[in-house]
Structures are given as structure tokens and as C-alpha cells.
Design a protein around this motif. Structure first.
Motif, mmCIF file in Angstrom:
data_model
loop_
_atom_site.group_PDB
_atom_site.id
_atom_site.type_symbol
_atom_site.label_atom_id
_atom_site.label_comp_id
_atom_site.label_asym_id
_atom_site.label_seq_id
_atom_site.Cartn_x
_atom_site.Cartn_y
_atom_site.Cartn_z
ATOM 1 N N ARG A 1 0.817 -1.205 0.000
ATOM 2 C CA ARG A 1 0.000 0.000 0.000
ATOM 3 C C ARG A 1 0.853 1.257 0.000
ATOM 4 N NH1 ARG A 1 -4.964 0.425 3.938
ATOM 5 N NH2 ARG A 1 -4.893 2.434 2.869
ATOM 6 N N ILE A 2 1.923 1.265 0.791
ATOM 7 C CA ILE A 2 2.799 2.439 0.832
ATOM 8 C C ILE A 2 3.470 2.649 -0.519
ATOM 9 C CG2 ILE A 2 4.896 3.373 1.864
ATOM 10 C CD1 ILE A 2 4.069 1.962 4.480
ATOM 11 N N CYS A 3 3.969 1.574 -1.121
ATOM 12 C CA CYS A 3 4.607 1.700 -2.436
ATOM 13 C C CYS A 3 3.617 2.213 -3.478
ATOM 14 C CB CYS A 3 5.184 0.350 -2.873
ATOM 15 S SG CYS A 3 6.702 -0.113 -1.988
ATOM 16 N N ALA A 4 2.385 1.766 -3.401
ATOM 17 C CA ALA A 4 1.371 2.254 -4.341
ATOM 18 C C ALA A 4 1.130 3.745 -4.144
ATOM 19 C CB ALA A 4 0.075 1.470 -4.169
ATOM 20 N N ASN A 5 1.083 4.190 -2.886
ATOM 21 C CA ASN A 5 0.876 5.617 -2.615
ATOM 22 C C ASN A 5 2.060 6.458 -3.081
ATOM 23 O OD1 ASN A 5 -1.555 4.971 -1.458
ATOM 24 N ND2 ASN A 5 -0.850 5.134 0.644
ATOM 25 N N LEU A 6 3.258 5.899 -3.001
ATOM 26 C CA LEU A 6 4.456 6.637 -3.399
ATOM 27 C C LEU A 6 4.749 6.530 -4.895
ATOM 28 C CD1 LEU A 6 6.876 5.690 -0.456
ATOM 29 C CD2 LEU A 6 5.648 7.830 -0.783
ATOM 30 N N GLY A 7 3.994 5.707 -5.598
ATOM 31 C CA GLY A 7 4.261 5.530 -7.019
ATOM 32 C C GLY A 7 5.358 4.541 -7.320
ATOM 33 N N HIS A 8 5.733 3.720 -6.347
ATOM 34 C CA HIS A 8 6.758 2.691 -6.551
ATOM 35 C C HIS A 8 6.083 1.340 -6.791
ATOM 36 C CE1 HIS A 8 9.255 5.852 -5.270
ATOM 37 N NE2 HIS A 8 9.192 5.646 -3.959
ATOM 38 N N ARG A 9 6.871 0.418 -7.308
ATOM 39 C CA ARG A 9 6.368 -0.945 -7.507
ATOM 40 C C ARG A 9 7.232 -1.920 -6.712
ATOM 41 N NH1 ARG A 9 5.897 -1.101 -13.997
ATOM 42 N NH2 ARG A 9 7.873 0.008 -13.712
ATOM 43 N N ILE A 10 6.587 -2.904 -6.139
ATOM 44 C CA ILE A 10 7.300 -3.896 -5.336
ATOM 45 C C ILE A 10 6.934 -5.285 -5.841
ATOM 46 C CG2 ILE A 10 5.485 -3.883 -3.569
ATOM 47 C CD1 ILE A 10 7.681 -4.469 -1.492
ATOM 48 N N ALA A 11 7.927 -6.146 -5.924
ATOM 49 C CA ALA A 11 7.712 -7.522 -6.396
ATOM 50 C C ALA A 11 8.604 -8.453 -5.597
ATOM 51 C CB ALA A 11 8.013 -7.635 -7.881
ATOM 52 N N VAL A 12 8.153 -9.699 -5.450
ATOM 53 C CA VAL A 12 8.883 -10.696 -4.657
ATOM 54 C C VAL A 12 9.062 -11.956 -5.489
ATOM 55 C CG1 VAL A 12 8.862 -12.129 -2.591
ATOM 56 C CG2 VAL A 12 8.009 -9.786 -2.482
ATOM 57 N N ASN A 13 10.275 -12.446 -5.528
ATOM 58 C CA ASN A 13 10.588 -13.752 -6.108
ATOM 59 C C ASN A 13 11.203 -14.617 -5.015
ATOM 60 O OD1 ASN A 13 9.789 -13.044 -8.740
ATOM 61 N ND2 ASN A 13 11.770 -12.064 -9.115
ATOM 62 N N SER A 14 10.774 -15.856 -4.934
ATOM 63 C CA SER A 14 11.269 -16.695 -3.850
ATOM 64 C C SER A 14 11.080 -18.165 -4.178
ATOM 65 C CB SER A 14 10.541 -16.351 -2.548
ATOM 66 O OG SER A 14 11.021 -17.140 -1.477
ATOM 67 N N SER A 15 11.884 -18.960 -3.521
ATOM 68 C CA SER A 15 11.741 -20.412 -3.579
ATOM 69 C C SER A 15 12.360 -20.984 -2.313
ATOM 70 C CB SER A 15 12.433 -20.994 -4.820
ATOM 71 O OG SER A 15 13.831 -20.820 -4.732
ATOM 72 N N PRO A 16 11.861 -22.097 -1.813
ATOM 73 C CA PRO A 16 12.403 -22.688 -0.583
ATOM 74 C C PRO A 16 13.872 -23.057 -0.689
ATOM 75 C CG PRO A 16 10.252 -23.621 -1.099
ATOM 76 C CD PRO A 16 10.652 -22.798 -2.288
ATOM 77 N N GLU A 17 14.399 -23.226 -1.905
ATOM 78 C CA GLU A 17 15.798 -23.634 -2.053
ATOM 79 C C GLU A 17 16.765 -22.455 -2.064
ATOM 80 O OE1 GLU A 17 13.437 -24.458 -4.295
ATOM 81 O OE2 GLU A 17 12.953 -26.480 -3.565
ATOM 82 N N SER A 18 16.340 -21.314 -2.623
ATOM 83 C CA SER A 18 17.294 -20.217 -2.835
ATOM 84 C C SER A 18 17.010 -18.979 -2.002
ATOM 85 C CB SER A 18 17.281 -19.818 -4.319
ATOM 86 O OG SER A 18 15.964 -19.411 -4.712
ATOM 87 N N GLY A 19 15.964 -18.929 -1.222
ATOM 88 C CA GLY A 19 15.658 -17.756 -0.428
ATOM 89 C C GLY A 19 14.711 -16.804 -1.142
ATOM 90 N N THR A 20 14.706 -15.555 -0.703
ATOM 91 C CA THR A 20 13.739 -14.570 -1.178
ATOM 92 C C THR A 20 14.453 -13.343 -1.711
ATOM 93 O OG1 THR A 20 12.127 -15.329 0.456
ATOM 94 C CG2 THR A 20 11.747 -13.170 -0.524
ATOM 95 N N VAL A 21 13.918 -12.800 -2.800
ATOM 96 C CA VAL A 21 14.448 -11.569 -3.396
ATOM 97 C C VAL A 21 13.282 -10.584 -3.520
ATOM 98 C CG1 VAL A 21 15.624 -10.504 -5.339
ATOM 99 C CG2 VAL A 21 16.159 -12.871 -4.705
ATOM 100 N N VAL A 22 13.430 -9.413 -2.906
ATOM 101 C CA VAL A 22 12.425 -8.356 -2.983
ATOM 102 C C VAL A 22 12.993 -7.221 -3.825
ATOM 103 C CG1 VAL A 22 10.980 -6.732 -1.703
ATOM 104 C CG2 VAL A 22 11.523 -8.976 -0.716
ATOM 105 N N ARG A 23 12.261 -6.810 -4.839
ATOM 106 C CA ARG A 23 12.690 -5.725 -5.720
ATOM 107 C C ARG A 23 11.676 -4.588 -5.659
ATOM 108 N NH1 ARG A 23 14.425 -10.333 -8.492
ATOM 109 N NH2 ARG A 23 16.627 -10.259 -9.134
ATOM 110 N N MET A 24 12.214 -3.371 -5.472
ATOM 111 C CA MET A 24 11.377 -2.169 -5.480
ATOM 112 C C MET A 24 11.836 -1.255 -6.616
ATOM 113 S SD MET A 24 10.659 -1.038 -1.552
ATOM 114 C CE MET A 24 12.385 -1.118 -1.079
ATOM 115 N N ASP A 25 10.925 -1.002 -7.538
ATOM 116 C CA ASP A 25 11.222 -0.096 -8.643
ATOM 117 C C ASP A 25 10.956 1.327 -8.171
ATOM 118 O OD1 ASP A 25 11.587 1.252 -10.959
ATOM 119 O OD2 ASP A 25 10.163 0.102 -12.152
#
Length: 325
Positions: A298-322
Motif C-alpha cells: 500500500r505504501i509503495c502504491a501511494n508513493l508511485g513505486h512498484r514492489i515484487a517478490v521472487n522466492s523459492s524454498p531452495e534459494s531464499g527470497t528476493v524483494v525488488r522495489m522499482d
């Protein structure tokens, strides 16, 4: 229009049937008395012609009322006031009932808004007041270095996070315009978040790989800082001892925070930003609230940013904010 004509025809069906029934009665009476049937047909046709003229006028009036009421239907109950004049006792009763229901709806909505405002005010005051004993406890623990004191300090740290989350949630739903949008040094914002969790990195023996993110971003410092801190908090929570968390900037302006934690199950990924959704890891942890990532989105939407998450149980989690928008 088609539905309106069908309903109008059903409403006037009785009048059409009565006209043809009366014409048939006169025709039968003339036939029984051996009178000329033309004396019935000609007046019936004239009456039919006049009836069609009145029918067209009534149809136009009914269609105008239908459009008026259709516009009212799209308005919220609080604005439903200008009703058309009733054309009969039954319609007047219906309009009176609708008016009473709208009045009750307004009163109910006003009472609910007042109660919600009072609740938000109460929790806002509580969240600010609870910070005083937390700060006092932290000061008392600074002079003591023991396993117990370090454990209590970590618990206080988590309590402070939860209090800050409550305040953020209240500000988001309170309609506040607490935004200062301007150009900031992204590296300074990220460093604040990293310093905030320095004790957690040390106590949990988690390695931090931080590449200075040289760049500037148009955003709100306080709100973006909350999002970065929430992502780091999740990374620390689900990364085992000895793991690694990496913070870097991907071109052109995508802030990337990755970890070597337990990851997110594939079936949970599409719903991680839903309010209250904890997923498999959250249900196993028993402490997840399902609010953190919801607030981030919600905060990213209000600020005009985009957030995305890629993850898998084997390699961990990656969060990207444009942050380039």
C-alpha cells in the motif's frame, strides 16, 4: 431499454386486456341483437387511436422517471434525496419507506464513522504512550550486560517494531496526507534501515553484503524507510543463523534486497501482499501477522513505486522495489 419496455408492458397489461374485453362485450351484444357491428368497430378503432396517443405520452413520462431513478441508483445512500414525485398511493408509500431507510443509513454511517474516529484516536494515543515505558526499559537495560538483558532488549526491539507498524496502519487508513515528496539520497535511507537492525545482524550472526546504492530517488523518506525496514525485518526473521542478506541497486533504479532464508512456498507467492495472509511459514512461526507486506504494498502504491517478490524454498527470497517512477 428492452428491459424497461418489457416491464412497462407487464405493468399496463391489465389496461390493454380491459380495453379489448369491453370492445368484445359490445361487439357480442350488438351481434345478439342483430345490430350493425360497424357501429362498434368504428368507435373502437377511434378509441384505440386515441389510446395509442395517450400510451406514447405515458411511455415517455415513465421512461423519463426510469432514467431519473437509474441516476439515483448510482449514488450513495447519503445523496439519495431528490426523488421524483409519486404518481400514486402505492408509489408514495414506497418512496416514503425508501426515504426512511436512507435516513437510517445516514445515521448509521455517521455513528460508525464517529466510532471509527474515536477508535483510531485511542489507538494512536496508546501507541505513542507505550513508547515511554519501552524507552525507559531500554535505558535501564543499557547498564547491564547479561544474557537476560540482551534477550529482553531483543524483545523490546520487536515490540517497538509492532508499535511502529500499528502507527503506520492507522496513518494509512486515517486518510492522512503525511507525505513529503522530494528527491532524497537513497543510500542514506538504506543506511538508516541497516543501522536500525545492526544489533539483530550481530546477535543472529547473519552476514550483511551491502553495496552502496549511489543514486537519488523521488519519494517520501519516512514511508520508504518503513518499507525497507519491514523487508529487512522479514529477511532477518526467516534467515537462519549464519545466513546472508544482500542489499544492492539494480539498473536503472531497482532496489534489491535478497536473503538466503527458508523462502516462500510457490502456492503462497500470489497472496503474500494480501491483508492478514501469513502463508505456510507464517503458520509455522505462529507469530506472523500478515500485515507487514500488505502495508509495504500500500505504501509503495501511494508513493508511485512498484514492489515484487521472487522466492523459492531452495534459494531464499528476493524483494525488488522499482523506485524510478
Amino acid at each position: 431499454m428492452k428491459d424497461f419496455l418489457i416491464l412497462y408492458g407487464r405493468e399496463r397489461k391489465g389496461e390493454f386486456l380491459r380495453f379489448f374485453l369491453f370492445s368484445l362485450i359490445f361487439l357480442c351484444s350488438f351481434a345478439l341483437y342483430h345490430l350493425p357491428t360497424a357501429a362498434v368497430l368504428y368507435p373502437a378503432l377511434i378509441c384505440l387511436l386515441i389510446g395509442v396517443i395517450f400510451l406514447i405520452a405515458d411511455l415517455r413520462r415513465a421512461f423519463g422517471r426510469h432514467r431519473w431513478l437509474s441516476r439515483l441508483e448510482k449514488l450513495p445512500a447519503a445523496l439519495m434525496e431528490d426523488f421524483p414525485e409519486a404518481q400514486g398511493p402505492a408509489e408514495a408509500d414506497c418512496l416514503r419507506i425508501i426515504g426512511a431507510l436512507c435516513k437510517q443509513q445516514k445515521e448509521l454511517q455517521s455513528n460508525m464513522e464517529q466510532r471509527y474516529t474515536e477508535m483510531v484516536d485511542y489507538y494512536t494515543i496508546w501507541a505513542h504512550q507505550i513508547k515511554t515505558p519501552i524507552a525507559s526499559m531500554r535505558l535501564n537495560l543499557q547498564n547491564e550486560d547479561s544474557v537476560l538483558s540482551r534477550t529482553v532488549q531483543e524483545d523490546l526491539f520487536r515490540i517497538e517494531q509492532y508499535v511502529e507498524m500499528v502507527l503506520t496502519y492507522l496513518r494509512l487508513d486515517g486518510g492522512s496526507s503525511d507525505y513529503v515528496i522530494k528527491e532524497y539520497n537513497l543510500d542514506e535511507i538504506v543506511r538508516q534501515a541497516v543501522r536500525h537492525f545492526a544489533g539483530q545482524f550481530i546477535s543472529r550472526k547473519i552476514r550483511l553484503v551491502y553495496e552502496p546504492v549511489a543514486g537519488r530517488v523521488v519519494t517520501d523518506e519516512k514511508w520508504l524507510l518503513f518499507v525497507i525496514e519491514q523487508i529487512l525485518s522479514n529477511a532477518l526473521k526467516y534467515t537462519p543463523v549464519g545466513g546472508c542478506i544482500t542489499v544492492r541497486l539494480e539498473e536503472p533504479s531497482i532496489l534489491c534486497i535478497s536473503d538466503t532464508g527458508i523462502g516462500i512456498a510457490p502456492e503462497d507467492l500470489p497472496r503474500i501482499f494480501e491483508k492478514g495472509y501469513t502463508g505456510y511459514n507464517g503458520r509455522s512461526d505462529k507469530k506472523a501477522s500478515g500485515i507487514g507486506l500488505y502495508l509495504c504494498r500500500r505504501i509503495c502504491a501511494n508513493l508511485g513505486h512498484r514492489i515484487a517478490v521472487n522466492s523459492s524454498p531452495e534459494s531464499g527470497t528476493v524483494v525488488r522495489m522499482d523506485l524510478g517512477r
